[in-house]
Design an enzyme around this catalytic site. Structure first.
Site, PDB file in Angstrom:
ATOM      1  N   HIS A  67     -29.488 -42.622  14.999  1.00 59.11           N
ATOM      2  CA  HIS A  67     -30.840 -42.540  14.374  1.00 59.11           C
ATOM      3  C   HIS A  67     -30.236 -43.181  12.931  1.00 59.11           C
ATOM      4  O   HIS A  67     -29.554 -41.861  12.123  1.00 59.11           O
ATOM      5  CB  HIS A  67     -31.383 -41.975  13.889  1.00 59.11           C
ATOM      6  CG  HIS A  67     -32.053 -41.555  16.104  1.00 59.11           C
ATOM      7  ND1 HIS A  67     -30.704 -41.037  16.768  1.00 59.11           N
ATOM      8  CD2 HIS A  67     -33.634 -42.348  15.989  1.00 59.11           C
ATOM      9  CE1 HIS A  67     -32.612 -41.068  17.345  1.00 59.11           C
ATOM     10  NE2 HIS A  67     -33.534 -41.642  17.153  1.00 59.11           N
ATOM     11  N   PRO A  68     -30.911 -44.681  12.417  1.00 54.55           N
ATOM     12  CA  PRO A  68     -30.701 -44.856  10.551  1.00 54.55           C
ATOM     13  C   PRO A  68     -31.133 -43.718  10.249  1.00 54.55           C
ATOM     14  O   PRO A  68     -32.426 -43.433  10.379  1.00 54.55           O
ATOM     15  CB  PRO A  68     -31.101 -46.009  11.106  1.00 54.55           C
ATOM     16  CG  PRO A  68     -32.256 -46.090  11.833  1.00 54.55           C
ATOM     17  CD  PRO A  68     -31.547 -45.583  13.164  1.00 54.55           C
ATOM     18  N   GLN A  85     -36.919 -51.174  12.995  1.00 56.71           N
ATOM     19  CA  GLN A  85     -37.647 -52.005  12.105  1.00 56.71           C
ATOM     20  C   GLN A  85     -38.576 -51.967  11.367  1.00 56.71           C
ATOM     21  O   GLN A  85     -39.488 -52.234  10.343  1.00 56.71           O
ATOM     22  CB  GLN A  85     -36.995 -53.287  11.952  1.00 56.71           C
ATOM     23  CG  GLN A  85     -37.595 -54.037  10.964  1.00 56.71           C
ATOM     24  CD  GLN A  85     -37.331 -54.701   9.436  1.00 56.71           C
ATOM     25  OE1 GLN A  85     -35.964 -53.901   9.002  1.00 56.71           O
ATOM     26  NE2 GLN A  85     -38.130 -54.640   8.812  1.00 56.71           N
ATOM     27  N   GLN A  88     -40.553 -48.656  10.938  1.00 60.59           N
ATOM     28  CA  GLN A  88     -40.370 -47.998   9.747  1.00 60.59           C
ATOM     29  C   GLN A  88     -41.290 -48.698   9.205  1.00 60.59           C
ATOM     30  O   GLN A  88     -41.192 -48.353   7.378  1.00 60.59           O
ATOM     31  CB  GLN A  88     -38.650 -48.483   8.761  1.00 60.59           C
ATOM     32  CG  GLN A  88     -37.640 -47.205  10.072  1.00 60.59           C
ATOM     33  CD  GLN A  88     -36.528 -47.112   8.779  1.00 60.59           C
ATOM     34  OE1 GLN A  88     -36.177 -46.924   7.580  1.00 60.59           O
ATOM     35  NE2 GLN A  88     -35.871 -46.368   9.263  1.00 60.59           N
ATOM     36  N   PHE A 119     -31.828 -37.037   9.643  1.00 60.95           N
ATOM     37  CA  PHE A 119     -32.946 -36.925   9.669  1.00 60.95           C
ATOM     38  C   PHE A 119     -34.219 -37.775  10.703  1.00 60.95           C
ATOM     39  O   PHE A 119     -33.388 -39.046   9.791  1.00 60.95           O
ATOM     40  CB  PHE A 119     -34.476 -36.254   8.420  1.00 60.95           C
ATOM     41  CG  PHE A 119     -35.655 -35.923   8.068  1.00 60.95           C
ATOM     42  CD1 PHE A 119     -36.275 -35.001   8.335  1.00 60.95           C
ATOM     43  CD2 PHE A 119     -36.180 -37.460   7.849  1.00 60.95           C
ATOM     44  CE1 PHE A 119     -37.384 -34.392   8.656  1.00 60.95           C
ATOM     45  CE2 PHE A 119     -37.681 -37.413   7.819  1.00 60.95           C
ATOM     46  CZ  PHE A 119     -38.258 -36.520   8.545  1.00 60.95           C
ATOM     47  N   ILE A 121     -37.464 -38.302  11.997  1.00 58.67           N
ATOM     48  CA  ILE A 121     -39.105 -38.180  12.758  1.00 58.67           C
ATOM     49  C   ILE A 121     -39.937 -39.521  13.317  1.00 58.67           C
ATOM     50  O   ILE A 121     -39.053 -40.576  12.703  1.00 58.67           O
ATOM     51  CB  ILE A 121     -39.499 -37.940  11.156  1.00 58.67           C
ATOM     52  CG1 ILE A 121     -41.201 -37.030  11.642  1.00 58.67           C
ATOM     53  CG2 ILE A 121     -40.100 -38.998  10.148  1.00 58.67           C
ATOM     54  CD1 ILE A 121     -41.757 -36.670  10.283  1.00 58.67           C
ATOM     55  N   CYS A 122     -40.822 -39.726  13.881  1.00 55.56           N
ATOM     56  CA  CYS A 122     -41.367 -40.590  14.724  1.00 55.56           C
ATOM     57  C   CYS A 122     -42.180 -41.690  13.924  1.00 55.56           C
ATOM     58  O   CYS A 122     -43.240 -40.685  13.179  1.00 55.56           O
ATOM     59  CB  CYS A 122     -42.267 -39.716  16.084  1.00 55.56           C
ATOM     60  SG  CYS A 122     -43.061 -41.002  16.356  1.00 55.56           S
ATOM     61  N   ALA A 123     -41.615 -42.355  12.929  1.00 59.44           N
ATOM     62  CA  ALA A 123     -42.242 -43.150  11.928  1.00 59.44           C
ATOM     63  C   ALA A 123     -43.696 -43.203  12.135  1.00 59.44           C
ATOM     64  O   ALA A 123     -44.551 -44.004  11.276  1.00 59.44           O
ATOM     65  CB  ALA A 123     -41.087 -43.718  11.495  1.00 59.44           C
TER      66      ALA A 123
HETATM   67  N1  3AL Z   1     -33.900 -41.786  10.878  1.00 58.67           N
HETATM   68  C1  3AL Z   1     -35.509 -41.962  12.083  1.00 58.67           C
HETATM   69  O1  3AL Z   1     -36.147 -40.842  11.697  1.00 58.67           O
HETATM   70  N2  3AL Z   1     -35.103 -42.919  12.303  1.00 58.67           N
HETATM   71  C2  3AL Z   1     -35.921 -43.879  12.664  1.00 58.67           C
HETATM   72  N3  3AL Z   1     -37.345 -43.412  12.749  1.00 58.67           N
HETATM   73  C3  3AL Z   1     -38.484 -44.236  13.676  1.00 58.67           C
HETATM   74  O2  3AL Z   1     -38.998 -44.013  13.900  1.00 58.67           O
HETATM   75  N4  3AL Z   1     -37.504 -44.960  14.054  1.00 58.67           N
HETATM   76  C4  3AL Z   1     -36.175 -44.815  13.422  1.00 58.67           C
HETATM   77  O3  3AL Z   1     -35.259 -45.507  13.483  1.00 58.67           O
END
Ligand code: 3AL
Length: 174
Positions: A67-68, A85, A88, A119, A121-123
């Site tokens: 994961h980025p 993209q 985020q 780290f 997390i569900c953005a």
């Molecule tokens: N680091 C991280 O949580 N990355 C992400 N989270 C998300 O929902 N998309 C991502 O790329």
């Protein structure tokens, strides 16, 4: 998309369509293809979750490392996957000012120093204030608890990505 259509997809098409439901881990959809026929969308999720939970800790941490960072180098240089993209952007990570970017950079670095993986997390389910707060709070966890916590977030991201592919016309919420 009807589940029968999904079940009829040849391996290559299935992986092309679902290969990034777990970020940069097409191996997972490649493995889950052999669990067909799926009863429904939820059943695909169950197989993905079972596969992830069957991995040793090193495998789970490997998934996290794919994961980025949030608001990290890939975002700044435009090299995020399309899914990441959009996620985020939805969480406000693309409109941070320079002080906020620096804060995210420092917290991400501290987290990675402590746990050895980024780290996650569900953005799409969090705004920027939630993200900063959770980053600070989760830094207090021990490594095993944090690994499991982060994998739960991977499953939420996966669930929303799957729904986006299979039910693209419906506003999806968990
Ligand atoms: N680091 C991280 O949580 N990355 C992400 N989270 C998300 O929902 N998309 C991502 O790329």
């Amino acid at each position: 998309m009807d589940i029968n259509v999904v079940n009829a997809l040849p391996y290559e098409e299935f992986v092309k369509l679902f290969g990034n439901v777990v970020e940069k881990c097409p191996l997972i959809s490649a493995a889950v293809w052999s669990c067909r026929p799926f009863k429904d969308l939820a059943n695909i999720e169950v197989h993905i979750a079972e596969f992830i939970h069957s991995l040793p800790d090193s495998g789970k941490e490997g998934i996290l490392r794919c994961h980025p960072d949030l608001a990290g180098r890939d975002l700044q240089s435009g090299t995020l996957t399309q899914e990441s993209q959009e996620e985020q952007s939805q969480a406000g990570m693309t409109t941070l000012d320079s002080a906020e970017i620096l804060k995210m950079y420092r917290l991400n670095a501290e987290y990675k120093d402590r746990f050895g993986f980024p780290f996650v997390i569900c953005a799409r389910l969090n705004n920027k204030a939630d993200i900063v707060r959770q980053l600070s709070e989760r830094l207090k966890n021990d490594r095993a608890a944090e690994r499991e916590r982060a994998i739960e977030e991977v499953k939420k991201i996966c669930s929303l990505r799957l729904r986006n592919i299979v039910l693209p016309d419906i506003q999806t919420k968990l």
